[in-house]
Design an enzyme around this catalytic site. Structure first.
Site, PDB file in Angstrom:
ATOM      1  N   SER A 198       0.861  -1.188   0.000  1.00 20.61           N
ATOM      2  CA  SER A 198       0.000   0.000   0.000  1.00 20.61           C
ATOM      3  C   SER A 198       0.896   1.237   0.000  1.00 20.61           C
ATOM      4  O   SER A 198       1.758   1.393   0.854  1.00 20.61           O
ATOM      5  CB  SER A 198      -0.959  -0.027   1.182  1.00 20.61           C
ATOM      6  OG  SER A 198      -0.270  -0.124   2.400  1.00 20.61           O
TER       7      SER A 198
ATOM      8  N   GLY B 130      -0.138   4.466   0.149  1.00 19.72           N
ATOM      9  CA  GLY B 130      -0.890   5.655   0.558  1.00 19.72           C
ATOM     10  C   GLY B 130      -1.786   6.145  -0.555  1.00 19.72           C
ATOM     11  O   GLY B 130      -2.507   5.353  -1.183  1.00 19.72           O
TER      12      GLY B 130
ATOM     13  N   GLY C 157      -2.209   4.422  -4.080  1.00 21.37           N
ATOM     14  CA  GLY C 157      -2.868   3.150  -4.298  1.00 21.37           C
ATOM     15  C   GLY C 157      -1.986   1.960  -3.954  1.00 21.37           C
ATOM     16  O   GLY C 157      -1.219   1.997  -2.996  1.00 21.37           O
TER      17      GLY C 157
ATOM     18  N   ASP D  20      -5.991  -1.133   6.918  1.00 24.27           N
ATOM     19  CA  ASP D  20      -6.828  -2.251   7.356  1.00 24.27           C
ATOM     20  C   ASP D  20      -7.986  -2.470   6.378  1.00 24.27           C
ATOM     21  O   ASP D  20      -8.425  -3.604   6.168  1.00 24.27           O
ATOM     22  CB  ASP D  20      -7.351  -2.006   8.777  1.00 24.27           C
ATOM     23  CG  ASP D  20      -6.195  -1.861   9.764  1.00 24.27           C
ATOM     24  OD1 ASP D  20      -5.166  -2.544   9.580  1.00 24.27           O
ATOM     25  OD2 ASP D  20      -6.313  -1.064  10.705  1.00 24.27           O
TER      26      ASP D  20
END
Lengths: 306, 306
Positions: free
Chosen positions: B214, B216, B219, B246
């Site tokens: 991930s 941020g 994507g 999460d």
């Protein structure tokens, strides 16, 4: 029995972190947890001095339950409320020893809950030898609350100490409490004067029968009906001042309950306060230091001509 | 049923303050409280998507009881321990929106408690369609814990996602989990490379069957047996990124449980993550935004030749 009132009781958490850096993530290395709010701190010191103590005020919700479960040495006369008692978090920076404080607001007290408290308080005061009214007011409690509680104690002939700030202090003083115990900032806010001797006199003129101002490491100045005094510890102390002001209140009440004169009350208050600064645990006092310091506090001043 | 494991479950407190100033006192203007730890956050999102979810891990003490009382939408299969579950405090500066995080360490897990968990886990895995292993290890749990839990799931033929960091991630990856979901920092720590495409490939070589990193607001990048993809949200989003990672895990597991192909799994994960950033409540997702975003995520890349 000495009664202490904590309208905005708290579960006090102390978090030790290696170094506090805003906007980053911290691993807390040590967690301490105990009931707090000034009235509960005063009660803990009074109990440690051997006094019978009853505590009242409001508790509610899960945090309120934890506060009550953790009370030791005092009779629990808290009035239950629907809202949830607050937590406070003290974040201690292990590098500097500085503390950053986060205080939840406390439960909203309904008019019915306030009435229930007033009824309970009146009954408790009747059996008390002294009363301490301490700390901030939770939302919903009228700003003149302490003034009313002072009057109830005075009507019952029970000496009452008030330790709060801002408008609740201003209104409470006007109801003529036996002792008010502001720190330098609270005294300046009340009187507009940053000169402690002048300000304690001024606070007396506003209604308090005695004013004991705590000046941190410089000790206490007191203006009373019987005279004016300054009480100072034997040396400048290094340590954690958390709870030192509450130990002053406990020392004054304890000595008052034992019928001691003002200079002895002030000695005890300064010795307890200093022994609290010296204790490794915030808000506890070091008993050996207390016993050692009691006879080493300097009290200067003069009694009013009889 | 999807099983999520939270070995270091927490009661997450969020405090809003007007402005955080170290070494001063703050009135908290707003308090939010809910069960946390990555596995519980994943479970909440999965439940909101309509999946049956069971949560396990350790809870103990008063804070453990509060965590269990506040669980909603998931079956509680936590293993009780003698120590006390941790709290976390997120202090949000209302002026800047920045967050300062304080994490208690969590309970010390005894060898007997760890054995009790392993027995419970093995039984739960047998009835699960997928497993998520998420977050830090409490004191006392062996650093290779996740590697063992991954092997148990693989032996049972149940797909397993791992989301942790540091040495537990390094060891866990070697046990060949179906998916690991590091963020950019965790991936760099694992592989030594700050170049996400290269690092995801490297992490696969270390054992993970698929790596979804991930990045941020940029994507996800994914390296899998079926191909390599990049999935990006339609626009740069402003909001609170708490819980966005999460939501990626929840999206991947949800789509996996529904039998979707990798590009569709990544679309769902990015849409859920973006809808979490856009939600006014930290860690919740905005359902309208999620439905709107699902078809607007760009997935580029290529499937491996069959």
């Amino acid at each position: 029995m000495i009664l202490t009132v904590t309208l905005n009781a708290a579960l006090d958490l102390t978090y030790r972190v290696p170094a506090l850096r805003p906007h980053t993530s911290h691993r807390v290395t040590d967690v301490a947890e105990r009931p707090g709010g000034k009235g509960l701190n005063v009660a803990r010191v009074l109990a440690a001095l051997g006094h019978e103590v009853t505590v009242t005020g409001f508790t509610g919700g899960d945090t309120g339950r934890l506060i009550r479960e953790r009370l030791t040495g005092a009779v629990d006369a808290f009035v239950p409320v629907r809202g949830s008692s607050r937590r406070t978090v003290a974040v201690v920076d292990a590098r500097t020893g500085d503390t950053t404080q986060l205080n939840e607001p406390g439960p909203l007290i309904t008019p019915a809950e306030w009435s229930a408290f007033l009824a309970a308080y009146e009954e408790l005061v009747a059996g008390a030898e002294a009363v301490a009214l301490c700390g901030s007011l939770p939302p919903g409690v009228p700003v003149g609350a302490y003034a009313g509680l002072v009057r109830t104690a005075r009507t019952a002939g029970v000496p009452v100490l008030l330790d709060t700030s801002g408008e609740p202090l201003r209104r409470g003083v006007a109801a003529r409490p036996d002792i008010v115990k502001p720190n330098a900032d609270e005294l300046a806010e009340l009187t507009g004067s940053h000169e402690p001797l002048r300000a304690t006199q001024d606070a007396r003129r506003r209604g308090a029968r005695a004013v004991v101002a705590s000046l941190g490491s410089e000790g206490l100045v007191a203006a009373t009906e019987e005279g004016r005094w300054r009480a100072t510890p034997p040396a400048r102390l290094r340590g954690n001042p958390t709870g030192a002001g509450d130990s002053v209140s406990a020392g004054l009440l304890s000595a008052l309950a034992e019928g001691l004169a003002w200079p002895d009350r002030l000695s005890r208050a300064v010795a307890l306060s200093a022994a609290t600064v010296l204790s490794p645990t915030a808000g506890d006092f070091d008993r050996t230091a207390y016993e050692d310091l009691t006879n080493r506090v300097t009290v200067t001043g003069e009694a009013t001509a009889a």
